[in-house]
Design a protein around this motif. Structure first.
Motif, PDB file in Angstrom:
ATOM      1  N   SER A   1       6.607   7.249  15.254  1.00  0.00           N
ATOM      2  CA  SER A   1       5.546   7.894  14.150  1.00  0.00           C
ATOM      3  C   SER A   1       6.243   8.039  12.799  1.00  0.00           C
ATOM      4  CB  SER A   1       4.965   9.251  14.635  1.00  0.00           C
ATOM      5  OG  SER A   1       4.223   9.701  13.664  1.00  0.00           O
ATOM      6  N   PHE A   2       5.511   7.649  11.590  1.00  0.00           N
ATOM      7  CA  PHE A   2       6.352   7.699  10.383  1.00  0.00           C
ATOM      8  C   PHE A   2       5.445   8.417   9.345  1.00  0.00           C
ATOM      9  CE2 PHE A   2       7.820   4.581  12.926  1.00  0.00           C
ATOM     10  CZ  PHE A   2       9.155   4.425  12.952  1.00  0.00           C
ATOM     11  N   LEU A   3       6.081   9.011   8.438  1.00  0.00           N
ATOM     12  CA  LEU A   3       5.054   9.638   7.342  1.00  0.00           C
ATOM     13  C   LEU A   3       5.187   8.899   6.021  1.00  0.00           C
ATOM     14  CD1 LEU A   3       3.601  12.298   6.904  1.00  0.00           C
ATOM     15  CD2 LEU A   3       5.782  13.308   5.924  1.00  0.00           C
ATOM     16  N   VAL A   4       4.254   7.972   5.876  1.00  0.00           N
ATOM     17  CA  VAL A   4       4.089   7.198   4.689  1.00  0.00           C
ATOM     18  C   VAL A   4       3.391   7.619   3.105  1.00  0.00           C
ATOM     19  CG1 VAL A   4       4.487   5.285   6.166  1.00  0.00           C
ATOM     20  CG2 VAL A   4       2.439   5.976   5.271  1.00  0.00           C
ATOM     21  N   VAL A   5       3.997   7.229   2.124  1.00  0.00           N
ATOM     22  CA  VAL A   5       3.343   7.682   1.083  1.00  0.00           C
ATOM     23  C   VAL A   5       2.596   6.410   0.422  1.00  0.00           C
ATOM     24  CG1 VAL A   5       3.581   8.734  -1.465  1.00  0.00           C
ATOM     25  CG2 VAL A   5       5.090   9.585   0.693  1.00  0.00           C
ATOM     26  N   SER A   6       1.282   6.992  -0.025  1.00  0.00           N
ATOM     27  CA  SER A   6       0.528   5.802  -0.642  1.00  0.00           C
ATOM     28  C   SER A   6       1.424   5.145  -2.084  1.00  0.00           C
ATOM     29  CB  SER A   6      -0.893   6.308  -1.238  1.00  0.00           C
ATOM     30  OG  SER A   6      -1.439   5.633  -2.131  1.00  0.00           O
ATOM     31  N   SER A   7       1.131   4.177  -2.389  1.00  0.00           N
ATOM     32  CA  SER A   7       1.683   3.415  -3.611  1.00  0.00           C
ATOM     33  C   SER A   7       0.929   4.327  -4.842  1.00  0.00           C
ATOM     34  CB  SER A   7       1.468   2.111  -3.691  1.00  0.00           C
ATOM     35  OG  SER A   7       0.061   1.836  -3.464  1.00  0.00           O
ATOM     36  N   GLU A   8      -0.127   4.901  -4.590  1.00  0.00           N
ATOM     37  CA  GLU A   8      -0.882   5.472  -5.994  1.00  0.00           C
ATOM     38  C   GLU A   8      -0.362   6.924  -5.879  1.00  0.00           C
ATOM     39  OE1 GLU A   8      -2.619   3.704  -8.099  1.00  0.00           O
ATOM     40  OE2 GLU A   8      -1.987   1.955  -6.595  1.00  0.00           O
ATOM     41  N   CYS A   9       0.129   7.563  -4.969  1.00  0.00           N
ATOM     42  CA  CYS A   9       0.683   9.005  -5.076  1.00  0.00           C
ATOM     43  C   CYS A   9       1.419   9.167  -6.234  1.00  0.00           C
ATOM     44  CB  CYS A   9       1.227   9.259  -3.586  1.00  0.00           C
ATOM     45  SG  CYS A   9       1.771  11.150  -3.592  1.00  0.00           S
TER      46      CYS A   9
ATOM     47  N   GLN B   1       0.736  -1.338   0.045  1.00  0.00           N
ATOM     48  CA  GLN B   1       0.010   0.075  -0.047  1.00  0.00           C
ATOM     49  C   GLN B   1       0.845   1.367  -0.060  1.00  0.00           C
ATOM     50  OE1 GLN B   1      -2.167  -1.075   3.758  1.00  0.00           O
ATOM     51  NE2 GLN B   1      -4.134  -1.103   2.228  1.00  0.00           N
ATOM     52  N   ILE B   2       2.122   1.212   0.323  1.00  0.00           N
ATOM     53  CA  ILE B   2       2.937   2.328   0.366  1.00  0.00           C
ATOM     54  C   ILE B   2       4.367   2.244  -0.326  1.00  0.00           C
ATOM     55  CG2 ILE B   2       2.108   3.220   2.584  1.00  0.00           C
ATOM     56  CD1 ILE B   2       4.387   1.628   4.204  1.00  0.00           C
ATOM     57  N   GLN B   3       4.815   3.295  -0.727  1.00  0.00           N
ATOM     58  CA  GLN B   3       6.066   3.314  -1.429  1.00  0.00           C
ATOM     59  C   GLN B   3       7.163   3.263  -0.753  1.00  0.00           C
ATOM     60  OE1 GLN B   3       6.190   6.488  -4.709  1.00  0.00           O
ATOM     61  NE2 GLN B   3       4.017   6.601  -4.502  1.00  0.00           N
ATOM     62  N   ASP B   4       8.359   2.878  -1.718  1.00  0.00           N
ATOM     63  CA  ASP B   4       9.666   2.947  -1.276  1.00  0.00           C
ATOM     64  C   ASP B   4      10.089   4.322  -1.512  1.00  0.00           C
ATOM     65  OD1 ASP B   4      12.505   2.563  -0.622  1.00  0.00           O
ATOM     66  OD2 ASP B   4      12.868   1.495  -2.511  1.00  0.00           O
ATOM     67  N   LEU B   5      10.531   4.866  -0.356  1.00  0.00           N
ATOM     68  CA  LEU B   5      10.950   6.446  -0.456  1.00  0.00           C
ATOM     69  C   LEU B   5      12.228   6.707  -0.387  1.00  0.00           C
ATOM     70  CD1 LEU B   5       8.495   7.843   2.300  1.00  0.00           C
ATOM     71  CD2 LEU B   5       8.152   7.894  -0.438  1.00  0.00           C
ATOM     72  N   LYS B   6      13.039   5.520  -0.425  1.00  0.00           N
ATOM     73  CA  LYS B   6      14.700   5.819  -0.366  1.00  0.00           C
ATOM     74  C   LYS B   6      15.273   6.554  -1.210  1.00  0.00           C
ATOM     75  CE  LYS B   6      19.066   3.418   0.465  1.00  0.00           C
ATOM     76  NZ  LYS B   6      19.769   4.452  -0.396  1.00  0.00           N
ATOM     77  N   ALA B   7      14.765   6.321  -2.829  1.00  0.00           N
ATOM     78  CA  ALA B   7      15.408   7.335  -3.779  1.00  0.00           C
ATOM     79  C   ALA B   7      15.000   8.637  -3.632  1.00  0.00           C
ATOM     80  CB  ALA B   7      15.069   6.838  -5.268  1.00  0.00           C
ATOM     81  N   VAL B   8      13.678   8.850  -3.395  1.00  0.00           N
ATOM     82  CA  VAL B   8      13.197  10.557  -3.389  1.00  0.00           C
ATOM     83  C   VAL B   8      13.806  10.993  -2.074  1.00  0.00           C
ATOM     84  CG1 VAL B   8      11.292  10.198  -4.668  1.00  0.00           C
ATOM     85  CG2 VAL B   8      11.201   9.705  -1.896  1.00  0.00           C
ATOM     86  N   TRP B   9      14.105  10.428  -0.856  1.00  0.00           N
ATOM     87  CA  TRP B   9      14.672  10.704   0.302  1.00  0.00           C
ATOM     88  C   TRP B   9      16.305  11.186  -0.070  1.00  0.00           C
ATOM     89  CZ3 TRP B   9      13.745  12.978   4.931  1.00  0.00           C
ATOM     90  CH2 TRP B   9      14.649  12.882   5.796  1.00  0.00           C
ATOM     91  N   ASP B  10      16.683  10.242  -0.556  1.00  0.00           N
ATOM     92  CA  ASP B  10      18.090  10.543  -1.085  1.00  0.00           C
ATOM     93  C   ASP B  10      18.320  11.651  -1.870  1.00  0.00           C
ATOM     94  OD1 ASP B  10      19.117   8.283   0.519  1.00  0.00           O
ATOM     95  OD2 ASP B  10      19.391   7.188  -0.953  1.00  0.00           O
ATOM     96  N   ALA B  11      17.429  12.054  -2.620  1.00  0.00           N
ATOM     97  CA  ALA B  11      17.689  12.998  -3.669  1.00  0.00           C
ATOM     98  C   ALA B  11      17.064  14.413  -3.157  1.00  0.00           C
ATOM     99  CB  ALA B  11      16.802  12.678  -5.161  1.00  0.00           C
ATOM    100  N   TYR B  12      15.909  14.210  -2.514  1.00  0.00           N
ATOM    101  CA  TYR B  12      15.251  15.620  -2.168  1.00  0.00           C
ATOM    102  C   TYR B  12      15.632  16.040  -0.589  1.00  0.00           C
ATOM    103  CZ  TYR B  12      12.795  15.570  -6.586  1.00  0.00           C
ATOM    104  OH  TYR B  12      12.124  15.952  -8.085  1.00  0.00           O
ATOM    105  N   ALA B  13      15.704  15.361   0.312  1.00  0.00           N
ATOM    106  CA  ALA B  13      16.046  15.579   1.317  1.00  0.00           C
ATOM    107  C   ALA B  13      17.187  16.407   1.571  1.00  0.00           C
ATOM    108  CB  ALA B  13      16.237  14.311   2.536  1.00  0.00           C
TER     109      ALA B  13
END
Length: 596
Positions: free
Chosen positions: A388-396, A159-171
């Motif tokens: 607590s964790f901020l997660v992103v839907s796989s459809e986002c 239900q949620i996305q892997d955020l590793k790539a966007v975290w590495d690039a955008y944080a």
């Protein structure tokens, strides 16, 4: 530490009726406090001056490609604006209108081109159940705050996305430094098979250290030693009980404060047990590097015997068993108690210390590191309390959008707020920061507490305010604290008026700041004991932990008040093992051996 999908599956699929178990074992609160929002200095962001705009979503594949080619704009504004849906819990008494069109919602759209829309809001204590229903129906928002077990469930269900790539690039570098200053464990526990499924609302580990609070004017007036050892501490306790420190002619004062729940943020026994080398409600390494539960260590018995002695001798409130933290704290407000253990903000529990300060012109509290115990120096326990964790839907379509929001809230907290692309006057910033809890989320790391206090105390000592001046909140803190240290109860507020309430608050802030600096000192000296569990939950913990915690609280309370002999502690340890503790120990060591 990262987890494998098979380990996650073990935890998630143990039982049906997950929502009930979640409520028992992983407490999650979505009520974001705006009290005490603090900030830190900036390390400087190379991209703050950028004015480029995003016009398309950054999928994981695109982000990976971007990393290999050129840097992204970590604050890039979407043109046209995008819509991002979210959910939230709100405090009782609040209305949805407070959150649907406030200054933060406006700021996201103005600065980042993100229109944040809430699918639903509920009172905070209903939030977890509402999330569980949402997961079951798969009616998800783009961005959601969830607890660790919900994150595992959602990852398992896809239900949620892997955020590793966007975290590495955008944080931003600033955010990465702030959120990993105490290590990467909060990120590790949200990582499964190398995939980062949630951005943790990191709670800095060093900020969890407890200290001893002492009514300092009483100690000085009675000619008592500083509490460097347990013997010193006991001299103070008995003197506070016997020598009428509040000078009312009555025998109404106590030695040490406790509350019925024993292992809380203040008026607790955890710190006292640490002085004997025991660590209840924590998993620590033994001599062989294996995990052991610190609440069944043999050292617990000596600590409990001493607490029973204090209780029998009237050093502890005879009614502590029916008082929670707030009620226990009222003995401080009534000037009947001059010593208790607690975390860095414990002076504000029940508004007790500020009330005492306002009501007595001689009142002075201070903090001390935990005294040495019978066997030598004490190593206070510290915890990773991130839950607590901020997660992103796989459809986002815009998984990088919440990372940009996270960048922005950190920039507004850590600074520099007065320069660069998002430059604000102090008044503009204050309007925003006064309601810092009303945005999408508020990770503890936006406060930058420890570095901010380093800057403040250094500026007070040297007169050099260079680092302080980089951050509006640091300026505000430095001004208030330096005014308090100079003028005390007669300090003036921003309007030039004497403000006793502000002085009472500053009195508490100074103790918090001293706590942070002491935590750094002890950590650098290797004198902190780390809880190695964090928020990981093993399968048998799901089944049995509530029973074990209840049994522990009951037997320890009975021993303290004399309803059970110390020999019953040995029986309790055997029961603890047989009722799931032994199996939990095995499961945790299996997990720890793979991930430490």
């Amino acid at each position: 530490m990262t987890l494998s999908s098979s380990e996650i599956r073990e935890v998630i699929l143990m039982k049906k009726g997950l929502s009930t178990l979640l409520a028992i074992f992983v407490v999650f609160s979505m009520i974001l406090s705006v009290v005490g929002c603090q900030g830190n200095k900036s390390s400087g962001e190379s991209n703050v001056q950028s004015t480029s705009e995003d016009t398309s979503p950054a999928t994981t594949a695109q982000t990976t490609s971007n990393q290999e080619s050129e840097p992204v704009d970590q604050f890039g504004k979407y043109t046209p604006a995008i819509e991002l849906t979210a959910i939230r819990g709100i405090p009782a008494g609040s209305t949805e209108a407070n959150y649907t069109d406030n200054v933060w919602i406006q700021e996201y759209e103005k600065q980042l081109g993100i229109k944040l829309k809430y699918k639903w809001m509920v009172i905070g204590d209903q939030y977890e159940q509402k999330v569980n229903l949402m997961l079951a129906s798969n009616d998800l928002a783009d961005v959601m705050q969830v607890n660790l077990r919900q994150l595992y469930q959602m990852a398992e269900a896809g239900q949620i996305q892997d955020l590793k790539a966007v975290w590495d690039a955008y944080a931003t570098d600033q955010v990465k430094a702030a959120m990993t200053a105490g290590g990467t464990s909060s990120f590790d526990i949200a990582t499964i098979d190398g995939k980062l499924y949630g951005i943790p609302a990191v709670v800095p580990i060093l900020e969890s250290m407890h200290v001893l609070y002492v009514r300092e004017d009483w100690r000085k007036e009675l000619g008592l030693p500083e509490p460097k050892t347990i013997d010193d501490m006991e001299k103070i306790m008995y003197a506070f009980r016997d020598q009428d420190p509040n000078k009312n002619g009555e025998k109404d004062t106590l030695g040490i404060g406790l509350n019925k729940n024993l292992f809380t943020n203040g008026y607790e026994i955890t710190s006292f047990c640490n002085m004997f080398g025991a660590y209840p409600r924590a998993w620590v390494e033994d001599a062989n590097g294996n995990l052991q539960y610190g609440g069944i260590m043999p050292e617990m018995k000596e600590a409990l015997l001493r607490l029973n002695k204090y209780y029998k001798e009237g050093l502890i409130d005879k009614e502590f068993t029916v008082k929670d933290e707030d009620k226990a704290s009222q003995s401080v407000a009534k000037e009947q108690l001059g010593m208790f253990f607690g975390v860095q903000w414990a002076s504000f529990i029940g508004d007790a210390v500020p009330s005492a300060f306002k009501n007595n012109e001689n009142c002075e509290w201070t903090i001390y590191q935990l005294p040495d115990g019978p066997k030598g120096p004490t190593k206070p326990i510290v915890y990773n309390n991130t839950n607590s964790f901020l997660v992103v839907s796989s459809e986002c379509k815009y998984p990088e959008a919440p990372v940009k929001i996270n960048n922005y809230i950190h920039l507004m907290g850590l600074g520099p707020q007065g320069e660069g692309r998002f430059a604000k006057t102090y008044e503009e910033w204050k309007e925003l920061w006064d309601v810092c809890g009303d945005g999408l989320w508020l990770p503890e790391t936006v406060h930058g507490n420890i570095q901010r206090w380093i800057n403040t105390f250094k500026a007070i000592e040297t007169g050099d305010t260079t680092e302080v001046n980089k951050n509006y909140l640091n300026i505000q803190q430095y001004t208030d604290v330096s005014n308090f240290l100079k003028d005390g109860r007669k300090m003036k507020n921003i309007n030039g008026e004497e403000d006793l309430g502000l002085a009472a608050a500053a009195h508490g802030w100074v103790m918090s700041g001293k706590n942070f600096l002491k935590a750094i000192e002890l950590n650098d000296a290797g004198m902190l004991q780390y809880d190695r569990l964090g928020k990981y939950v093993s399968p048998t913990m799901i089944e049995n932990q509530a029973t074990l915690d209840k049994m522990e609280l009951e037997i320890i309370t009975r021993i303290i008040v004399g309803d059970a002999s110390i020999d019953e502690f040995d029986n309790y340890v055997e029961q603890w093992k047989s009722l799931g503790g032994e199996q939990i120990t095995k499961e945790l060591n299996d997990w720890y051996s793979k991930n430490k």
